[in-house]
Design an enzyme around this catalytic site. Structure first.
Site, PDB file in Angstrom:
ATOM      1  N   HIS A 166      -6.896  -3.883 -10.616  1.00  0.00           N
ATOM      2  CA  HIS A 166      -7.172  -3.396  -9.264  1.00  0.00           C
ATOM      3  C   HIS A 166      -8.637  -2.987  -9.225  1.00  0.00           C
ATOM      4  O   HIS A 166      -9.099  -2.237 -10.081  1.00  0.00           O
ATOM      5  CB  HIS A 166      -6.270  -2.191  -8.983  1.00  0.00           C
ATOM      6  CG  HIS A 166      -6.451  -1.575  -7.643  1.00  0.00           C
ATOM      7  ND1 HIS A 166      -7.298  -0.494  -7.428  1.00  0.00           N
ATOM      8  CD2 HIS A 166      -5.898  -1.855  -6.444  1.00  0.00           C
ATOM      9  CE1 HIS A 166      -7.246  -0.140  -6.159  1.00  0.00           C
ATOM     10  NE2 HIS A 166      -6.411  -0.946  -5.538  1.00  0.00           N
TER      11      HIS A 166
ATOM     12  N   HIS B  26       0.816  -1.227   0.000  1.00  0.00           N
ATOM     13  CA  HIS B  26       0.000   0.000   0.000  1.00  0.00           C
ATOM     14  C   HIS B  26       0.846   1.272   0.000  1.00  0.00           C
ATOM     15  O   HIS B  26       0.375   2.342   0.399  1.00  0.00           O
ATOM     16  CB  HIS B  26      -0.952  -0.001   1.207  1.00  0.00           C
ATOM     17  CG  HIS B  26      -2.304   0.554   0.904  1.00  0.00           C
ATOM     18  ND1 HIS B  26      -2.718   1.792   1.321  1.00  0.00           N
ATOM     19  CD2 HIS B  26      -3.350   0.042   0.204  1.00  0.00           C
ATOM     20  CE1 HIS B  26      -3.953   2.011   0.910  1.00  0.00           C
ATOM     21  NE2 HIS B  26      -4.362   0.965   0.226  1.00  0.00           N
TER      22      HIS B  26
END
Length: 407
Positions: free
Chosen positions: A307, A207
């Site tokens: 994603h 992340h």
């Protein structure tokens, strides 16, 4: 359709796009946006013939900015031939001089997806048929476990396995300092071991929380435990740093949710520092540009794994590319994800959720026209009205010293 045209020097200026072939013209009548919970921005495009296409322009935490971009799109594209997807894409991308970026590309994504939905519905075929036909019958997907601050991952992984998943993804770490104690990484290894113990594959999302000082240590600790991939191990823009990390590990490296065009991904492809590209179809120019990124990746022997921690429209659009793209690997699925609070989940606004049933870790070919999903427009309108003052925001994290940390 005869377009209005003026002459500026040697350049012809068309006010309403290009003329279409007889029978192919169906003009855009309206473009609407709906900001709905849990954090999604839906786009509805209707043509003069009454065909409705749906898109998703979700940009988490920045809905107001994207909605603002649609004022320009309505001014520009109402009255254009809905069939001219590429001309509309090129005009939207290039006509205001400043190009790219998350806001404009997310707005363009929603419009583009809706136009492809209209195209499929007009022809009576799924979008993958228009993209060249299918190359597979099913697409593998993964679900999320662990939340923003990963915990209880073993029980959640067991639940995912019961739901039919064969792979999951979780955040690799909580917040970390620029240089943190190496022991802060031990819990990551333990969680990975726990989840893999039940026979399920695990992707680890860094992340962008891990800076290069710790990223190389974490990759080394994870190496013996063989995660499916590590995602965004460094923040976007660190191409040379990522290239060095790539040389230090055999774990597949994935990234791409914060890259929006072929120009953005090009340096990573040319540097040879990733194995998997993860464009988000709601940010990366919709079906048109996301498909081009996937095709470009194939040239570099890079896999394509969309994603998609977002809504049903973005997910369906991602699957349409998955079914028609040779280098597709796996797609993210937001069903029962930690961001989907209360009564709002992936299936909430759908009337045919059965098309997203997970079996053996995969979703069967979508066969309905356009995106292949049916939406409850009445509920969408009611929820958007109820949530007109709601805008999702991600948390701001600070360390013990009070300094900002990556979320």
């Amino acid at each position: 359709m005869a377009s209005a045209m003026t002459q500026v020097g040697s350049t012809r200026v068309y006010e309403k796009g290009l003329a279409g072939a007889p029978g192919s013209v169906d003009l855009i009548k309206s473009i609407e946006t709906f900001n709905v919970r849990p954090r999604w921005l839906f786009v509805r495009v209707e043509t003069e013939k009454g065909i409705v296409g749906w898109g998703e322009a979700t940009l988490e935490g920045h809905s107001e900015a994207v909605i603002g971009a649609y004022a320009d799109f309505r001014e520009r594209f109402i009255g254009w031939n809905s069939a001219d997807i590429e001309d509309i894409y090129q005009t939207a991308y290039r006509h205001r001089f400043y190009r790219g970026g998350e806001v404009l590309m997310s707005a363009l994504s929603g419009l583009d997806i809706a136009l492809w939905d209209i195209k499929g519905k007009t022809l009576g075929v799924p979008i993958w048929e228009v993209l060249g036909g299918k190359v597979r019958e099913r697409a593998q997907v993964y679900g999320w476990i662990g939340g923003d601050r990963p915990s209880d991952v073993l029980e959640q992984a067991k639940a995912r396995k019961e739901q039919g998943f064969t792979a999951v993804k979780m955040n690799a770490v909580e917040s970390l300092g620029w240089l943190d104690s190496p022991h802060a990484l031990d819990a990551t290894v333990k969680r990975l071991e726990e989840v893999k113990s039940i026979g399920i594959d695990v992707g680890l999302d860094f992340h962008g929380r891990v800076h290069k000082t710790l990223a190389k240590q974490l990759a080394r600790k994870l190496e013996p435990h063989q995660p499916l991939f590590i995602e965004e191990p460094l923040l976007p823009g660190h191409v040379e740093e990522l290239k060095k990390l790539y040389a230090q590990t055999t774990i597949p490296i994935a990234l791409g949710e914060r890259l929006f065009t072929r120009q953005d991904v090009r340096p990573y492809f040319e540097a040879g520092c990733i194995d998997v590209i993860q464009p988000d179809i709601s940010h990366a120019g919709g079906i048109s540009e996301t498909r081009r990124i996937a095709n470009m990746a194939e040239t570099y022997d890079i896999g394509f794994a969309p994603h998609c921690p977002l809504g049903p429209i973005a997910f369906a659009a991602s699957l349409q590319i998955a079914f028609s793209t040779p280098n597709f690997l796996i797609c993210e699925m937001s069903w029962k994800m930690h961001y989907n609070k209360g009564d709002y989940d992936l299936f909430t606004y759908m009337t045919n959720p059965e098309v997203f049933q997970v079996r053996d870790g995969m979703i069967d070919l979508l066969t309905g026209p356009g995106l292949g999903i049916e939406l409850n427009e009445k509920l969408i309108r009611a929820q958007a009205e109820e949530s007109k003052d709601f805008n999702w925001r991600n948390p701001t994290w600070r360390g013990v010293d009070g300094g900002i940390r990556e979320w």
